[in-house]
Design an enzyme around this catalytic site. Sequence first.
Site, PDB file in Angstrom:
ATOM      1  CB  CYS A  78      -0.993   0.010   1.159  1.00  0.00           C
ATOM      2  SG  CYS A  78      -0.255  -0.124   2.797  1.00  0.00           S
TER       3      CYS A  78
ATOM      4  CG  HIS B 139      -4.502   0.682   3.925  1.00  0.00           C
ATOM      5  ND1 HIS B 139      -3.861  -0.190   3.080  1.00  0.00           N
ATOM      6  CD2 HIS B 139      -5.299   1.447   3.139  1.00  0.00           C
ATOM      7  CE1 HIS B 139      -4.249   0.038   1.838  1.00  0.00           C
ATOM      8  NE2 HIS B 139      -5.131   1.025   1.851  1.00  0.00           N
TER       9      HIS B 139
END
Length: 148
Positions: A16, A117
């Site tokens: 990510c 994230h």
Amino acid sequence: MSEGEVFHEKQRLELCAIHALNNVLQERVFTKETADDICKRLAQQCVVNPHRSVLGTGNYDVNVIMAALQSRELAAVWWDKRRTVQSLCMSKVHGFILNVPSRMSLGIVSLPLRRRHWLAVRQVNGPVLQPGLQTEEPSMYWGEAELR
């Protein structure tokens, strides 16, 4: 990429941070290999690199993101959430790379664990803002007020 097209890399594996960097830059600049090279430079003497997953599958930390941006002559400004978003000078912001809580899951089963994230938000083609999430297509925001 044609005029008006939004560049968007879909999330895969634990990459990510790489996808957020590329989405905020609106081009594929960084790969797992370039991020791993940055990790090696940041921790040359370490057997286990503290800037990525122990398994080497990604999950890069903020130091990798900041070094990657510096390699493109860009600077990251750390934003403390205790500061008000009204104090942001949006005309000087190229984009945002955010670190947000994310639920872990195995297929459709949601686990009681939370991870962090990385995602990107970038103004593209006027007032449209695009976050780089795990979706096939970017989501759109239609103005600064909605972003804030």
